[in-house]
Write an enzyme that holds these catalytic residues in place. Structure first.
Site, PDB file in Angstrom:
ATOM      1  N   TYR A 134     -19.359 -94.770 -18.480  1.00  0.00           N
ATOM      2  CA  TYR A 134     -20.005 -93.976 -19.529  1.00  0.00           C
ATOM      3  C   TYR A 134     -19.986 -92.487 -19.176  1.00  0.00           C
ATOM      4  O   TYR A 134     -19.699 -91.630 -20.020  1.00  0.00           O
ATOM      5  CB  TYR A 134     -21.440 -94.470 -19.717  1.00  0.00           C
ATOM      6  CG  TYR A 134     -22.228 -93.677 -20.713  1.00  0.00           C
ATOM      7  CD1 TYR A 134     -21.957 -93.764 -22.079  1.00  0.00           C
ATOM      8  CD2 TYR A 134     -23.262 -92.838 -20.290  1.00  0.00           C
ATOM      9  CE1 TYR A 134     -22.693 -93.030 -22.988  1.00  0.00           C
ATOM     10  CE2 TYR A 134     -23.995 -92.097 -21.200  1.00  0.00           C
ATOM     11  CZ  TYR A 134     -23.709 -92.205 -22.556  1.00  0.00           C
ATOM     12  OH  TYR A 134     -24.426 -91.476 -23.455  1.00  0.00           O
ATOM     13  N   GLN A 139     -17.498 -86.948 -20.061  1.00  0.00           N
ATOM     14  CA  GLN A 139     -16.772 -85.772 -19.594  1.00  0.00           C
ATOM     15  C   GLN A 139     -15.502 -85.551 -20.396  1.00  0.00           C
ATOM     16  O   GLN A 139     -15.179 -84.428 -20.798  1.00  0.00           O
ATOM     17  CB  GLN A 139     -16.439 -85.923 -18.095  1.00  0.00           C
ATOM     18  CG  GLN A 139     -17.660 -85.961 -17.185  1.00  0.00           C
ATOM     19  CD  GLN A 139     -18.398 -84.637 -17.189  1.00  0.00           C
ATOM     20  OE1 GLN A 139     -17.783 -83.590 -17.151  1.00  0.00           O
ATOM     21  NE2 GLN A 139     -19.716 -84.688 -17.259  1.00  0.00           N
ATOM     22  N   HIS A 431     -21.664 -17.299  -8.838  1.00  0.00           N
ATOM     23  CA  HIS A 431     -20.809 -17.945  -9.841  1.00  0.00           C
ATOM     24  C   HIS A 431     -21.602 -18.232 -11.119  1.00  0.00           C
ATOM     25  O   HIS A 431     -21.167 -17.882 -12.227  1.00  0.00           O
ATOM     26  CB  HIS A 431     -20.230 -19.242  -9.262  1.00  0.00           C
ATOM     27  CG  HIS A 431     -19.310 -19.959 -10.198  1.00  0.00           C
ATOM     28  ND1 HIS A 431     -17.937 -19.867 -10.107  1.00  0.00           N
ATOM     29  CD2 HIS A 431     -19.548 -20.792 -11.257  1.00  0.00           C
ATOM     30  CE1 HIS A 431     -17.388 -20.600 -11.062  1.00  0.00           C
ATOM     31  NE2 HIS A 431     -18.348 -21.180 -11.768  1.00  0.00           N
ATOM     32  N   GLU A 432     -22.751 -18.869 -10.964  1.00  0.00           N
ATOM     33  CA  GLU A 432     -23.545 -19.219 -12.142  1.00  0.00           C
ATOM     34  C   GLU A 432     -24.136 -17.977 -12.796  1.00  0.00           C
ATOM     35  O   GLU A 432     -24.265 -17.919 -14.028  1.00  0.00           O
ATOM     36  CB  GLU A 432     -24.655 -20.208 -11.760  1.00  0.00           C
ATOM     37  CG  GLU A 432     -24.158 -21.524 -11.198  1.00  0.00           C
ATOM     38  CD  GLU A 432     -23.206 -22.247 -12.145  1.00  0.00           C
ATOM     39  OE1 GLU A 432     -23.320 -22.077 -13.372  1.00  0.00           O
ATOM     40  OE2 GLU A 432     -22.324 -22.971 -11.650  1.00  0.00           O
ATOM     41  N   ASP A 509     -13.718 -24.577 -14.645  1.00  0.00           N
ATOM     42  CA  ASP A 509     -13.846 -23.535 -15.671  1.00  0.00           C
ATOM     43  C   ASP A 509     -12.483 -23.133 -16.216  1.00  0.00           C
ATOM     44  O   ASP A 509     -12.305 -22.963 -17.429  1.00  0.00           O
ATOM     45  CB  ASP A 509     -14.543 -22.303 -15.082  1.00  0.00           C
ATOM     46  CG  ASP A 509     -15.991 -22.592 -14.688  1.00  0.00           C
ATOM     47  OD1 ASP A 509     -16.581 -23.517 -15.287  1.00  0.00           O
ATOM     48  OD2 ASP A 509     -16.514 -21.890 -13.804  1.00  0.00           O
TER      49      ASP A 509
END
Length: 613
Positions: A134, A139, A431-432, A509
């Site tokens: 069974y 399955q 730079h900034e 940049d």
């Protein structure tokens, strides 16, 4: 059949358990003493036994009554099954005359215990074999079911009574899109009034817009407003490695939707299967093309598709096949663009209704500071602010937390653990400061909101500038000033440290400036020498090898002019940045000093520094 087998197994198991319990159970008040056969022989020889009952392999012994006792003592002895009582006593050298004096009765074994003992040795192997067969059949049957359902519908259904359903009240902004879709809702609620007028509702609605603008949410709201079954599936779920599976799933999905009509089918990311046909990859047996063909037939084929409205979403409408976009298929195309300032405020109110804000948080001001943010960005922004409040063990979300979340959504988390030397820190500050000074003093640049030398994401520092209001068009003067602002960091490093000490910091940049200048010349027609023309094509090509490169629709001589024009814009922007920084060098020095001291300068402090305060 399955239920019968299951019940049979339960009955057998119950009988087995009952038989086991009955075999070992003792319902008498006193448990008889269990003795050995040698002791039984001694008692017979001593004439202590009154009677013996032989039941199967058990000897039930009753001793003679002693003085003061009403009943003799009960005892039990076990013997081998199949061997008689007389033979056993003879083997133990009990005289025959002593055995003859006993009251010996042979009784048949009865009850459940007898049958269990008799049948179980034969029944148990049969039950074990039956259970194994069974299990193996189950399955195999499950594997067959999976194989047969491989091409079945994988879409998920949302019932009208879903507690988590969305409505138009849950969708902030997108007023034009909601107005377009209200007609769909009206048709699903009352289709007869459209039929009476001879009007046909669109069969399909295509939601187009950038990622995060709320296309899926609006589709859910349509289903919630119409109160009809809603089937949703992703375009990629149709496509499998086996040809024909996608088409089979399309048929299965539409069949299920027709049974529940009126209903809605929502296909998210339809460009996964709806791309232009004829790519030459896979020929006529291309799985994606077969799936697309089946969708086209289901939407407008020989069989009428009544009561089923298809809503699809994509952020790549340019790659869709034209057959999908013709009338009769996706009749209505709704563009959902990024929210404007008023819509952003509404979205912030929706996502912030369950969050405690401090008194200094103004959602209207926050909407002004977030141009270009989509609904998903705004939701992420408030969520990051709430997480930051929990991390700091605060009782409410403050304005500083919200501002930090804006930076995190735009550029990533802060890199506070990065150890920078004093010289690197100062170079980053210059730079900034170069970006910020140029952006502040050129009138067509956006206002500077924040300058920081604390790294975020891939950047070592950043300058954040945003417009005061939404801008739908950009003028050439704005582009030129933005190019100069982008070049400001490069110019500042060159001015302070000289050509020989330039670093790799300005590389991103320069890349950004080159891309902007290229678009100005090739896409926007902003070159007086080259004239109003688009050079190159950004349309997706048919063949794979051509998708990597733009289609070149100009000569090599023109390419030289394009390069010259791009270079002219970049050099011009660099010169303007140099002039601005030279004229306001004292302001740059004050800003660098503030950055070295505080690391981050907000808009209010920045404006004071620029005023000399």
């Amino acid at each position: 059949m399955k239920d019968l087998i299951k019940k049979f197994g339960i009955i057998i198991l119950a009988l087995f358990l009952f038989a086991s319990a009955a075999g070992y159970a003792n319902f008498s008040k006193e448990k008889p003493e269990q003795i050995g056969l040698t002791q039984v022989a001694e008692q017979i020889n001593n004439e202590q036994i009154e009677k013996i009952a032989v039941v199967g392999d058990e000897l039930r012994i009753t001793l003679k009554t002693a003085e003061g006792e009403e009943e003799g003592v009960k005892q039990i002895a076990k013997k081998e099954r199949g061997q008689s009582f007389t033979e056993i006593m003879s083997d133990l050298e009990v005289p025959a005359e002593q055995i003859a004096k006993l009251d010996v009765k042979i009784e048949d074994e009865t009850g459940v215990a007898f049958w269990a003992g008799a049948l179980l040795p034969y029944l148990f192997p049969v039950l074990l074999l039956f259970g194994l067969i069974y299990y193996m059949s189950r399955q195999v049957q499950g594997a067959n079911n999976k194989a047969m359902s491989f091409g079945k519908n994988t879409g998920k259904e949302v019932k009208p009574d879903d507690k988590n359903k969305k409505t138009f009240k849950d969708v902030a902004g997108a007023h034009e899109a909601k107005e377009e879709l209200e007609e769909i809702v009206d048709f699903l609620k009352d289709p007869k009034k459209f039929d009476a007028m001879g009007a046909k509702i669109p069969k399909g609605v295509l939601l187009m817009g950038p990622p995060g603008t709320g296309k899926t949410l609006i589709a859910k709201a349509v289903a919630g407003e119409a109160n009809v079954p809603f089937f949703h599936i992703s375009g990629s779920e149709f496509v499998e490695m086996f040809v024909g599976v996608g088409a089979s799933r399309v048929r299965s999905l539409f069949e299920k939707a027709k049974k529940s009509a009126p209903s809605i089918i929502f296909i998210d990311e339809i460009d996964a299967v709806g791309r232009k046909r004829g790519a030459g990859l896979g020929g006529g047996h291309d799985e994606r093309e077969q799936t697309l063909n089946q969708i086209l037939v289901e939407m407008d084929g020989f069989e009428p598709n009544l009561g089923v409205i298809i809503i699809a979403a994509t952020n790549r409408p340019d790659v869709l096949d034209q057959a999908l976009l013709r009338p009769g298929r996706f009749d209505r195309q709704v563009v959902i663009s990024g929210p404007d300032m008023a819509a952003r405020e509404e979205i912030l109110k929706v996502h912030g209704k369950n969050k405690p804000f401090a008194d200094d948080v103004d959602l209207k001001n926050l909407a002004q500071r977030t141009p270009g943010f989509t609904g998903a960005d705004l939701e992420s922004l408030l969520n990051e602010a709430a997480i930051l409040a929990v991390r700091k063990e605060a009782k409410a979300i403050t304005e500083a937390m919200v501002r930090s979340s804006i930076d995190k959504v735009l550029m990533g988390p802060e890199k506070k653990s990065r150890i920078m030397t004093e010289e690197d820190k100062k170079m980053t500050a210059y730079h900034e400061a170069g970006h910020a000074i140029v952006g502040h003093f050129l009138k067509n640049c956006d206002p500077v909101r924040k300058v920081s030398i604390i790294g975020r994401g891939m950047a070592g520092g950043y300058t954040l500038s945003m417009p005061d209001s939404d801008q739908h068009y950009q003028r050439i003067a704005q582009f030129k000033d933005q190019l100069a602002m982008i070049m400001g960091g490069y110019s500042a490093e060159q001015m302070i440290y000289g050509d020989e000490n330039l670093t790799t910091g300005p590389s991103s940049d320069l890349k950004k400036a080159t891309q902007m200048a290229t678009k100005m010349i090739k896409q926007y027609g902003m070159s007086p020498d080259l004239g109003p023309r688009v050079y190159g094509s950004n349309e997706e090509m048919i063949f794979l090898a051509q998708e990597i490169h733009d289609k070149k629709n100009y000569s090599e001589k023109t390419a030289e002019k394009i390069d010259a024009e791009i270079n002219r814009l970049l050099v011009e922007a660099k010169n303007r940045a140099d002039e601005t920084l030279t004229a306001h060098k004292a302001d740059m020095e004050r800003l660098v000093k503030a950055l070295m001291e505080h690391e981050t300068v907000e808009q209010e402090m920045f404006n004071k520094i620029m005023k000399g305060e």
